[in-house]
Design an enzyme around this catalytic site. Structure first.
Site, PDB file in Angstrom:
ATOM      1  N   ARG A  14       0.836  -1.291  -0.366  1.00 39.68           N
ATOM      2  CA  ARG A  14       0.221  -0.168  -0.339  1.00 39.68           C
ATOM      3  C   ARG A  14       1.032   1.324  -0.039  1.00 39.68           C
ATOM      4  O   ARG A  14       1.676   1.426   0.366  1.00 39.68           O
ATOM      5  CB  ARG A  14      -0.640   0.024   1.406  1.00 39.68           C
ATOM      6  CG  ARG A  14      -1.920  -1.167   0.767  1.00 39.68           C
ATOM      7  CD  ARG A  14      -3.125  -0.603  -0.099  1.00 39.68           C
ATOM      8  NE  ARG A  14      -4.061  -2.124  -0.488  1.00 39.68           N
ATOM      9  CZ  ARG A  14      -3.689  -1.905  -1.567  1.00 39.68           C
ATOM     10  NH1 ARG A  14      -3.069  -2.337  -2.021  1.00 39.68           N
ATOM     11  NH2 ARG A  14      -4.670  -3.473  -1.484  1.00 39.68           N
TER      12      ARG A  14
ATOM     13  N   GLU B  57      -2.266   7.826  -6.345  1.00 41.32           N
ATOM     14  CA  GLU B  57      -2.247   6.785  -8.167  1.00 41.32           C
ATOM     15  C   GLU B  57      -3.016   7.835  -9.154  1.00 41.32           C
ATOM     16  O   GLU B  57      -4.760   8.236  -8.294  1.00 41.32           O
ATOM     17  CB  GLU B  57      -2.366   5.664  -7.914  1.00 41.32           C
ATOM     18  CG  GLU B  57      -1.499   5.339  -7.298  1.00 41.32           C
ATOM     19  CD  GLU B  57      -2.034   3.686  -6.600  1.00 41.32           C
ATOM     20  OE1 GLU B  57      -2.347   3.005  -7.334  1.00 41.32           O
ATOM     21  OE2 GLU B  57      -0.759   3.047  -6.027  1.00 41.32           O
TER      22      GLU B  57
ATOM     23  N   HIS C 146       1.442   0.332 -10.246  1.00 45.66           N
ATOM     24  CA  HIS C 146       0.202  -0.873  -9.558  1.00 45.66           C
ATOM     25  C   HIS C 146      -0.291  -1.719  -9.893  1.00 45.66           C
ATOM     26  O   HIS C 146      -1.426  -2.166 -10.009  1.00 45.66           O
ATOM     27  CB  HIS C 146      -1.035   0.101  -8.848  1.00 45.66           C
ATOM     28  CG  HIS C 146      -1.853   0.048  -7.771  1.00 45.66           C
ATOM     29  ND1 HIS C 146      -2.344   0.371  -6.825  1.00 45.66           N
ATOM     30  CD2 HIS C 146      -2.028  -1.570  -7.391  1.00 45.66           C
ATOM     31  CE1 HIS C 146      -3.076  -0.529  -5.842  1.00 45.66           C
ATOM     32  NE2 HIS C 146      -2.347  -2.046  -6.070  1.00 45.66           N
TER      33      HIS C 146
END
Length: 469
Positions: free
Chosen positions: A287, A316, A347
């Site tokens: 995370r 993000e 990601h």
């Protein structure tokens, strides 16, 4: 039930036994009297009864962020109405879309805040087609009786493999060499490039991903240490350490696999980087909040940290696009991308065809079981409650799903309402301020269903009710 050719079945059984038996083993086929009973045995199997909700129209499912086709197939096979979008939706549009849906499936970019969820009057459950659930206001969802499910297992292998690739890439400075050659620079060097064999990998968080990574790393000759807040049995020759500092002091590579919680926020910051070996590497595929990136930047500039691989970030981009990862999103972006031996990925830890297919199946199956049967096993915010599926010979049986405040006296009140009927099975459990009661009651007709629903709906501790029959 289709008809069965007993002779073919008997021959197939004999062939299977012959193929699986050891040399010289004697195998005999089933007796004819046994084979004659096969159709009756198969017909006697009780198939799960397909239940339908009382006082609810057709089930509507909203799927966002390009949830895998496997999920769509499962929902459509259940007869649900499915609305699908490849991206997340702006909040105003999401609020409009969510008003009449019974379930919503999202990934990591959609934010289901209390402001959004308060408009979801029919919402029964939420599926997070990923590991994390921090994009959902879990407290508010729980207070509304909305069950939330995620996928804790399906992308574990994909994330672990990405980390293995990053360990090797950092040790050999592959990112820098690739960028150089793309720009025409030939730079063949061996300085500060290492084999990973014999090095020590420190894993923070020894869950589904951390433990799989441990096995893969040992297969490549790495020594594995891990730190977790609970005692977990080691796989292979990995060893659990009692403190985070011990892991940091001894590891050549440090990788994080923890959830986003107040306790894990910036768990690697300046003091932790100072405690690490000189020339160690940092990997974060968990995370974006768990690593203090400005402190990491300073540690790399000071040559304390030899490189880092980051797949997640505090903020993000909401969608793919050139120029979206910039200083407006995170103020340190330009400084980070200018550093040597820094691998940045968008990601993609769980972004493989295999993982997304498995996630689609895992979450869609959990949502379908909850919608169809009330089975809450795997929910992140509900007590795990499940009863055996009803069968078709239970014609006048109703399943009561009663979500309520966890206060004294509720079971007595509910059982008083149900007492005029035969309670065949009952299961109740609680989780904090919420409790969940599931009961199967028989000898019920259509008028009884309406009466039971209205009585339960008037109880003071009620959060939500569903009756399935």
């Amino acid at each position: 039930m289709t008809s069965i050719d007993i002779n073919n079945l008997q021959n197939t059984f004999q062939q299977a036994m012959n193929m699986s038996g050891s040399p010289g083993a004697v195998c005999t086929s089933p007796t004819q009297s046994f084979m004659n009973t096969v159709p009756q045995r198969l017909n006697a199997v009780k198939h799960p009864k397909i239940l339908k909700p009382f006082s609810t129209g057709d089930m509507k499912i909203l799927l966002l962020e390009n949830v895998n086709q496997t999920a769509i197939t499962i929902f459509e096979e259940q007869g649900y109405q499915v609305e699908f979008y490849k991206s997340s939706l702006p909040e105003e549009e999401l609020i409009e879309k969510i008003k009449d849906v019974h379930a919503i499936g999202i990934r990591s970019k959609t934010r289901l805040t209390s402001n959004v969820l308060q408009h979801a009057k029919n919402l029964v459950c939420i599926g997070c087609f990923c590991i994390g659930t921090n994009q959902v206001d879990l407290d508010y969802a729980t207070s509304r009786g909305i069950a939330v499910f995620n996928s804790p297992f399906s992308n574990s292998r994909s994330v672990a493999e990405l980390v293995i690739a990053e360990i090797i890439s950092l040790a050999r400075q592959l990112g820098d060499r690739s960028i150089e050659l793309h720009t025409g620079t030939w730079n063949k060097v061996a300085a500060r490039c290492w084999e990973v064999r014999g090095k020590t990998l420190g894993i923070i968080g020894y869950g589904h991903i951390g433990s799989q990574l441990s096995v893969l790393a040992e297969a490549m000759g790495l020594h594995v240490l891990y730190y977790d807040i609970v005692t977990i049995m080691a796989l292979g020759t990995a060893r659990q350490v009692s403190t985070l500092d011990e892991l940091l002091n001894k590891s050549d590579f440090v990788t994080l696999h923890v959830p986003a919680t107040p306790e894990t926020e910036k768990m690697l910051s300046a003091p932790q980087f100072a405690a690490m070996k000189d020339g160690a590497y940092v990997i974060n595929a968990s995370r974006g909040t768990v690593v203090d990136i400005p402190s990491l930047i300073q540690a790399v500039k000071a040559n304390k940290i030899a490189g880092a691989a980051l797949d997640v970030y505090p903020h993000e981009p909401a969608k793919n696009g050139e120029g979206s990862f910039n200083d407006e999103l995170n103020s340190w972006t330009s400084e980070l991308v200018s550093l040597p031996n820094i691998i940045l990925t968008p990601h993609i830890g769980g972004s493989t065809e295999e993982a997304q297919s498995s996630i689609g199946i895992e979450v869609a199956t959990a949502l379908s079981k909850y919608i169809n049967e009330g089975n809450s096993v795997g929910s992140v915010n509900f007590p795990e409650v499940a009863l055996k599926s009803l069968s078709y010979d239970q014609e006048n049986t109703v399943r009561v799903l009663y979500i309520h405040q966890n206060v004294p006296g509720v079971l007595k009140t509910v059982n008083d309402i149900l007492s005029n009927h035969n309670i065949e099975k009952q299961f109740s459990d609680s989780n904090g301020e919420i409790a969940y009661l599931m009961a199967d009651i028989s000898s019920v007709d259509q008028s009884d269903i309406k009466d039971i629903y209205e009585q339960l709906n008037q109880t003071s501790a009620k959060i939500s009710i569903r009756l399935l029959y």
